[in-house]
Design a protein around this motif. Structure first.
Motif, mmCIF file in Angstrom:
data_model
loop_
_atom_site.group_PDB
_atom_site.id
_atom_site.type_symbol
_atom_site.label_atom_id
_atom_site.label_comp_id
_atom_site.label_asym_id
_atom_site.label_seq_id
_atom_site.Cartn_x
_atom_site.Cartn_y
_atom_site.Cartn_z
ATOM 1 N N GLN A 366 0.876 -1.079 0.129
ATOM 2 C CA GLN A 366 -0.172 0.138 0.061
ATOM 3 C C GLN A 366 0.761 1.266 0.002
ATOM 4 O OE1 GLN A 366 -3.611 -0.156 2.544
ATOM 5 N NE2 GLN A 366 -2.612 -1.868 3.189
ATOM 6 N N HIS A 370 4.254 2.804 -6.876
ATOM 7 C CA HIS A 370 3.618 2.476 -8.300
ATOM 8 C C HIS A 370 2.154 1.641 -7.655
ATOM 9 C CE1 HIS A 370 6.959 3.403 -10.839
ATOM 10 N NE2 HIS A 370 7.563 2.350 -10.070
ATOM 11 N N GLU A 371 1.085 2.609 -7.985
ATOM 12 C CA GLU A 371 -0.193 1.764 -7.502
ATOM 13 C C GLU A 371 -0.474 0.423 -8.231
ATOM 14 O OE1 GLU A 371 -4.521 3.686 -6.606
ATOM 15 O OE2 GLU A 371 -3.416 4.576 -8.356
ATOM 16 N N TRP A 372 -0.095 0.372 -9.534
ATOM 17 C CA TRP A 372 -0.493 -0.929 -10.070
ATOM 18 C C TRP A 372 0.159 -2.019 -9.354
ATOM 19 C CZ3 TRP A 372 4.000 -3.071 -11.678
ATOM 20 C CH2 TRP A 372 4.949 -2.583 -12.110
ATOM 21 N N LYS A 374 0.905 -2.229 -6.176
ATOM 22 C CA LYS A 374 -0.083 -2.280 -4.744
ATOM 23 C C LYS A 374 -1.239 -3.090 -5.084
ATOM 24 C CE LYS A 374 -3.708 0.430 -2.739
ATOM 25 N NZ LYS A 374 -4.353 1.820 -2.880
ATOM 26 N N TRP A 375 -1.675 -2.832 -6.343
ATOM 27 C CA TRP A 375 -3.160 -3.634 -6.625
ATOM 28 C C TRP A 375 -2.835 -5.163 -7.205
ATOM 29 C CZ3 TRP A 375 -7.304 -2.934 -4.479
ATOM 30 C CH2 TRP A 375 -7.629 -1.465 -4.109
ATOM 31 N N TYR A 437 -10.078 2.730 -8.274
ATOM 32 C CA TYR A 437 -8.691 2.544 -9.100
ATOM 33 C C TYR A 437 -9.394 2.200 -10.458
ATOM 34 C CZ TYR A 437 -4.620 0.133 -11.096
ATOM 35 O OH TYR A 437 -3.707 -0.427 -11.877
#
Length: 539
Positions: A366, A370-372, A374-375, A437
């Motif tokens: 989290q 890089h948010e990608w 995280k997901w 997202y």
């Protein structure tokens, strides 16, 4: 351009056949190394090939002008291609010379038997030589098992669908082989073989002879680097990924083996190279990225930082491919990489993370820049999906069940039929902002195009290590991204999910239920939602 020069200075001849000609000959191109750095010598050696190209071009032009029918075009193309094959055989015959008396006698005996077979086959209408076996069958077996006759095999396979053309082809081959054997027999009768030097005399001049042999051997064989350049030029069908990996790894092989003539590279050379490769670090670890191969080889790399056994196994496969090519090109008689045995421990099991370790990983994800990333970690933790399934997700794969209105991920394909499945979206994913997202994405893919499975498998070890999570558990099992899937399965089983429910959620083949299972069908997203919600990592 027909005559081309590699980066190592060696010339080669390559002609990509016109599309129509490919359908006639059953081949895509004519490719051969001229084995010289001199353009003058290369042009001389390539003369025969230029002549062949010119002849085919004349036929092609006449066909395109309407002067030849397709049958006439095919016939003339076939005759010119067979003429090329005949010239290849004649070229090999000119360079042939038996090395000792034993070989001389053996070759004479074999030739006499082969010539007798051809004569015997001409004495009966079926061309039989013994027990219902025809001369055509015997020669075709020989062609199929001899790498140097690859052109004959490829063309024969292509023509085999046309009985008339195939019969003509086999008759031409028999005639050609008969001529070659007769000419070889003449050479054997006229040869002047130098007697072998007795071993006790050889010992007396061992130093001088060794020096001469080494010098001859070194100049007679191309270097390892030249072989690699030739291999990469010839193997145009390699995928971009394979080409990239080979170019990245070859400097490693070159460092440990050396840029030696091929005849000086042995199985032991290959084995030592691979053993040293086992001691190298994973290059995705930051502390090793800027180091040269020589610097890495001199370092004492901790075991937990070393390359995986699977990586070394891939190195071995790449070396085998390179030296199989060397054998095909007749640079070596046997591949030194073919029988190398290493204890790579490939079947090292993967373990699952503990609940506390999963909490650390999820908190760490989290906070990733890089948010990608995280997901990818979060979806893996709360679905148990395989990494390849996650990175291939698109918006259309996030759906809502008509009956229960439960949101779910649809996995459209995978390594088995059972991999096609629906996995309810865990409430924790929604709570952490999955829907927001999805709305923020400007493309259909959930993750950037550049993100592949290997992107994550390369990043995850350093991510795990920075968080202080070990790379193995108490049982010696490795802890990788795939261990997140193991953790999901373990968590569901620990909270009471049935085997069939777990198998359907993670895409495993069912191992229980028998006839009852056949009538059970698939659970709906609404029925599986409570099972997924059993998995709890974060409060």
């Amino acid at each position: 351009m027909l005559l081309q020069k590699r980066s190592n200075g060696v010339y080669y001849f390559r002609w990509v056949f016109p599309l129509l000609l490919r359908s006639v000959l059953g081949k895509r191109e004519l490719y051969t190394s001229l084995r010289t750095n001199s353009k003058k010598h290369a042009l001389a050696k390539a003369g025969i090939y230029y002549m062949v190209v010119d002849q085919f071009q004349v036929i092609q032009d006449r066909y395109e002008r309407g002067e030849l029918s397709y049958d006439e075009y095919s016939n003339q193309a076939y005759e010119h291609f067979m003429r090329l094959n005949a010239q290849v055989l004649a070229k090999g015959l000119r360079g042939y010379s038996p090395s000792d008396y034993q070989e001389l006698q053996r070759q004479k005996t074999n030739l006499d038997k082969s010539l007798d077979m051809i004569i015997q086959s001409r004495l009966n209408k079926k061309a039989e030589i013994a027990g219902g076996v025809t001369i055509y069958q015997r020669i075709w077996e020989h062609i199929s098992s001899t790498p140097q006759l690859k052109l004959f095999k490829v063309m024969g396979d292509h023509l085999s669908v046309d009985p008339v053309m195939f019969e003509r082809y086999l008759n031409d081959i028999v005639s050609l082989f008969h001529w070659v054997m007769e000419e070889t027999k003449k050479k054997l009768h006229g040869t002047n073989i130098v007697p072998e030097l007795p071993s006790y005399l050889l010992d007396g001049i061992a130093g001088s002879v060794d020096g001469l042999v080494s010098e001859d051997a070194s100049t007679a064989c191309i270097l390892f680097s030249s072989l690699f350049d030739e291999f990469m030029t010839a193997k145009i069908s390699l995928s971009p990924r394979d080409q990239s990996e080979l170019r990245a790894n070859f400097p490693i092989f070159l460092h440990f083996i050396g840029d030696l003539p091929l005849n000086l590279i042995t199985s032991r050379s290959i084995k030592i190279c691979l053993q040293k490769c086992q001691l190298l670090p994973r290059r995705n670890l930051g502390m090793y990225k800027d180091k040269s191969i020589a610097e890495l080889a001199a370092m004492d790399i901790p075991e937990e930082h070393r390359v995986a056994a699977r990586t070394v196994a891939n190195f071995k496969k790449q070396l085998q491919r390179i030296f199989v090519f060397a054998k095909e090109m007749e640079y070596v008689t046997e591949s030194p990489a073919s029988n190398v045995k290493l204890d790579l421990n490939l079947k090292r099991a993967r373990g699952n993370f503990s609940v506390n370790q999963m909490v650390v990983l999820l908190h760490g994800a989290q906070g990733d820049k890089h948010e990608w990333r995280k997901w990818i970690v979060l979806i893996g933790a709360y679905t148990g999906a395989r990494l390849g399934e996650i990175v291939d997700l698109v918006k259309q794969n996030v759906r809502r069940d008509d009956d229960s209105q439960v949101l779910y991920f649809h996995i459209p394909d995978g390594k088995t039929a059972n991999a096609i499945r629906n996995i309810p979206v865990h409430s924790k994913l929604v709570e952490l902002g999955l829907l927001q997202y999805l709305e923020s994405l400007t493309s259909q893919r959930l993750f950037p195009d550049k993100v592949k499975s290997r992107t994550i498998t390369g990043w995850f070890p350093s991510f795990r290590d920075k968080l202080g999570v070990p790379s193995t558990n108490d049982f010696g099992e490795s802890l990788t991204f795939h261990s997140i899937r193991h953790s999901f399965i373990t968590s569901m089983r620990a909270t009471g999910a049935t085997t069939i429910q777990v198998q359907q959620l993670v895409g495993h083949e069912s191992t229980e239920g028998g006839v009852t299972e056949v009538y059970t069908g698939r659970f709906t997203p609404g029925q599986l939602k409570p099972v997924v919600e059993m998995v709890k990592y974060l409060d």
